[in-house]
Write a protein that holds these residues in place. Structure first.
Motif, PDB file in Angstrom:
ATOM      1  N   LEU A 195       3.624   3.788  14.446  1.00 56.48           N
ATOM      2  CA  LEU A 195       4.085   5.151  14.197  1.00 56.48           C
ATOM      3  C   LEU A 195       3.250   5.818  13.102  1.00 56.48           C
ATOM      4  N   SER A 196       2.946   5.066  12.064  1.00 60.35           N
ATOM      5  CA  SER A 196       2.147   5.609  10.962  1.00 60.35           C
ATOM      6  C   SER A 196       0.769   6.039  11.441  1.00 60.35           C
ATOM      7  N   GLY A 197       0.116   5.168  12.210  1.00 59.35           N
ATOM      8  CA  GLY A 197      -1.199   5.497  12.762  1.00 59.35           C
ATOM      9  C   GLY A 197      -1.133   6.710  13.672  1.00 59.35           C
ATOM     10  N   PHE A 198      -0.107   6.771  14.504  1.00 54.56           N
ATOM     11  CA  PHE A 198       0.068   7.874  15.442  1.00 54.56           C
ATOM     12  C   PHE A 198       0.245   9.203  14.703  1.00 54.56           C
ATOM     13  N   LEU A 199       1.087   9.210  13.670  1.00 54.60           N
ATOM     14  CA  LEU A 199       1.344  10.432  12.915  1.00 54.60           C
ATOM     15  C   LEU A 199       0.109  10.907  12.148  1.00 54.60           C
ATOM     16  N   VAL A 200      -0.595   9.979  11.519  1.00 58.31           N
ATOM     17  CA  VAL A 200      -1.800  10.341  10.761  1.00 58.31           C
ATOM     18  C   VAL A 200      -2.880  10.855  11.717  1.00 58.31           C
ATOM     19  N   GLY A 201      -3.016  10.235  12.886  1.00 60.56           N
ATOM     20  CA  GLY A 201      -3.975  10.711  13.879  1.00 60.56           C
ATOM     21  C   GLY A 201      -3.680  12.125  14.326  1.00 60.56           C
ATOM     22  N   PHE A 202      -2.395  12.426  14.532  1.00 58.34           N
ATOM     23  CA  PHE A 202      -1.983  13.772  14.921  1.00 58.34           C
ATOM     24  C   PHE A 202      -2.308  14.787  13.814  1.00 58.34           C
ATOM     25  N   ASN A 244      -2.234 -14.252   6.531  1.00 58.37           N
ATOM     26  CA  ASN A 244      -1.117 -13.316   6.735  1.00 58.37           C
ATOM     27  C   ASN A 244      -0.579 -12.738   5.422  1.00 58.37           C
ATOM     28  N   LYS A 245      -0.696 -13.512   4.363  1.00 61.47           N
ATOM     29  CA  LYS A 245      -0.177 -13.060   3.064  1.00 61.47           C
ATOM     30  C   LYS A 245      -0.925 -11.827   2.543  1.00 61.47           C
ATOM     31  N   TYR A 246      -2.085 -11.537   3.142  1.00 59.59           N
ATOM     32  CA  TYR A 246      -2.863 -10.368   2.739  1.00 59.59           C
ATOM     33  C   TYR A 246      -2.507  -9.123   3.563  1.00 59.59           C
ATOM     34  N   GLY A 247      -1.460  -9.231   4.377  1.00 59.26           N
ATOM     35  CA  GLY A 247      -1.002  -8.078   5.136  1.00 59.26           C
ATOM     36  C   GLY A 247      -0.265  -7.083   4.254  1.00 59.26           C
ATOM     37  N   ILE A 248       0.163  -5.992   4.859  1.00 61.41           N
ATOM     38  CA  ILE A 248       0.920  -4.972   4.123  1.00 61.41           C
ATOM     39  C   ILE A 248       2.352  -5.464   3.937  1.00 61.41           C
ATOM     40  N   TYR A 249       2.774  -5.556   2.676  1.00 62.57           N
ATOM     41  CA  TYR A 249       4.184  -5.859   2.404  1.00 62.57           C
ATOM     42  C   TYR A 249       4.771  -4.627   1.710  1.00 62.57           C
ATOM     43  N   PRO A 250       5.699  -3.941   2.367  1.00 58.11           N
ATOM     44  CA  PRO A 250       6.182  -2.636   1.889  1.00 58.11           C
ATOM     45  C   PRO A 250       6.786  -2.658   0.490  1.00 58.11           C
ATOM     46  N   LYS A 251       6.491  -1.590  -0.224  1.00 54.96           N
ATOM     47  CA  LYS A 251       7.125  -1.258  -1.508  1.00 54.96           C
ATOM     48  C   LYS A 251       6.926  -2.320  -2.587  1.00 54.96           C
ATOM     49  N   THR A 252       5.825  -3.066  -2.489  1.00 53.08           N
ATOM     50  CA  THR A 252       5.452  -3.980  -3.573  1.00 53.08           C
ATOM     51  C   THR A 252       4.004  -3.684  -3.957  1.00 53.08           C
ATOM     52  N   LEU A 273       1.408   4.866   4.577  1.00 52.05           N
ATOM     53  CA  LEU A 273       2.656   5.285   5.201  1.00 52.05           C
ATOM     54  C   LEU A 273       3.443   4.075   5.702  1.00 52.05           C
ATOM     55  N   THR A 274       2.747   3.096   6.252  1.00 53.62           N
ATOM     56  CA  THR A 274       3.395   1.844   6.667  1.00 53.62           C
ATOM     57  C   THR A 274       4.039   1.166   5.471  1.00 53.62           C
ATOM     58  N   TRP A 275       3.312   1.133   4.363  1.00 55.71           N
ATOM     59  CA  TRP A 275       3.812   0.527   3.126  1.00 55.71           C
ATOM     60  C   TRP A 275       5.080   1.232   2.640  1.00 55.71           C
ATOM     61  N   LEU A 276       5.179   2.521   2.886  1.00 55.86           N
ATOM     62  CA  LEU A 276       6.327   3.303   2.420  1.00 55.86           C
ATOM     63  C   LEU A 276       7.559   3.166   3.318  1.00 55.86           C
ATOM     64  N   ILE A 277       7.366   3.085   4.652  1.00 58.88           N
ATOM     65  CA  ILE A 277       8.504   3.185   5.571  1.00 58.88           C
ATOM     66  C   ILE A 277       8.889   1.880   6.265  1.00 58.88           C
ATOM     67  N   ALA A 278       8.041   0.867   6.164  1.00 58.43           N
ATOM     68  CA  ALA A 278       8.243  -0.325   6.995  1.00 58.43           C
ATOM     69  C   ALA A 278       9.330  -1.256   6.464  1.00 58.43           C
ATOM     70  N   ARG A 279       9.766  -2.152   7.338  1.00 57.85           N
ATOM     71  CA  ARG A 279      10.729  -3.192   6.968  1.00 57.85           C
ATOM     72  C   ARG A 279      10.086  -4.165   5.988  1.00 57.85           C
ATOM     73  N   ARG A 300      -2.509  -4.209  -1.123  1.00 51.46           N
ATOM     74  CA  ARG A 300      -3.824  -4.726  -0.736  1.00 51.46           C
ATOM     75  C   ARG A 300      -3.962  -4.829   0.772  1.00 51.46           C
ATOM     76  N   GLY A 301      -2.828  -4.932   1.435  1.00 49.92           N
ATOM     77  CA  GLY A 301      -2.845  -5.035   2.891  1.00 49.92           C
ATOM     78  C   GLY A 301      -3.342  -3.781   3.579  1.00 49.92           C
ATOM     79  N   ILE A 302      -3.350  -2.657   2.876  1.00 50.74           N
ATOM     80  CA  ILE A 302      -3.867  -1.417   3.468  1.00 50.74           C
ATOM     81  C   ILE A 302      -5.297  -1.624   3.934  1.00 50.74           C
ATOM     82  N   PHE A 303      -6.076  -2.360   3.159  1.00 45.23           N
ATOM     83  CA  PHE A 303      -7.477  -2.616   3.509  1.00 45.23           C
ATOM     84  C   PHE A 303      -7.660  -3.911   4.295  1.00 45.23           C
TER      85      PHE A 303
END
Length: 225
Positions: free
Chosen positions: A171-178, A40-48, A104-110, A53-56
């Motif tokens: 939301l990030s996936g949805f917006l990028v897909g659109f 889990n520590k390899y997940g996306i943690y926003p604004k760090t 985008l998740t990295w930028l806007i997420a909690r 690395r979690g993007i991949f």
């Protein structure tokens, strides 16, 4: 139509990519359980910086079997649809979509660890749905309707309806897909354009002012020397 047959045909990637993706996320989960790892520590943690690395890595990490199962089926279905109907642009949509939706998740997420393949699922559902609408291609529009029928209820999860769900990733996936469906609308399969050819015999039925003027019987039976 031979052109459509060439556009929509089976290729190895149609099954190979979904199979590899699903097997990989199950294998990683199995390794976690078998060897008591926690990725889990390899997940996306926003604004760090480390959280980037979690993007991949995050699409391959799941919290439990239920989470994994819920993502596996739509991931397989949507990847199969992407690689069958949009084969020429599928790699770009998947690769760059994964990066941009993760960023985008990295930028806007909690401030929390965001894991799971659902962001990619939302990317694919959104791309395939809106692509069919933008292209106005009857086969792809039909696919869009099928996507709505199967996964239309997912739209609620791009909003903060549950505390433990990463709606920001959805939301990030949805917006990028659109956005991708619009950017790539001129690439890949297109509705066949109908061309009108000039018919001289048909034009003879009208005078210079556009009035209908069929030949009389006397004209038809008269031969000129």
């Amino acid at each position: 139509d031979p052109m459509e047959d060439q556009t929509f045909k089976y290729r190895r990637s149609v099954l190979m990519v979904p199979i590899i993706a699903v097997v990989l996320i199950w294998l990683i989960y199995f390794i976690e359980i078998k060897f008591s790892f926690n990725f889990n520590k390899y997940g996306i943690y926003p604004k760090t910086l480390k959280g980037l690395r979690g993007i991949f890595f995050s699409p391959f990490i799941h919290s439990n079997t239920n989470h994994l199962f819920n993502n596996s089926i739509p991931l397989a279905v949507m990847l199969t649809s992407l690689y069958y109907f949009y084969n020429k642009i599928a790699n770009r949509v998947l690769f760059f979509g994964l990066i941009l939706s993760g960023l985008l998740t990295w930028l806007i997420a909690r401030p929390s660890l965001h894991i799971g393949a659902s962001g990619v699922v939302y990317l694919l559902v959104s791309f395939i749905f809106f692509s069919g609408i933008f292209r106005r291609y009857y086969r792809l529009t039909a696919l869009s309707l099928i996507v709505v029928f199967l996964y239309g209820g997912m739209v609620w999860y791009i909003f903060p309806v549950e505390e433990r769900i990463s709606w920001e990733g959805h939301l990030s996936g949805f917006l990028v897909g659109f956005i991708f469906s619009f950017i790539f609308r001129k690439m890949g399969p297109q509705q066949k354009a109908f061309k009108f050819t000039k018919n001289e015999e048909f034009e003879l039925l009208f005078d210079e002012e556009g009035n209908f003027n069929p030949p009389s019987e006397s004209d038809e039976n008269t031969l000129e020397a």
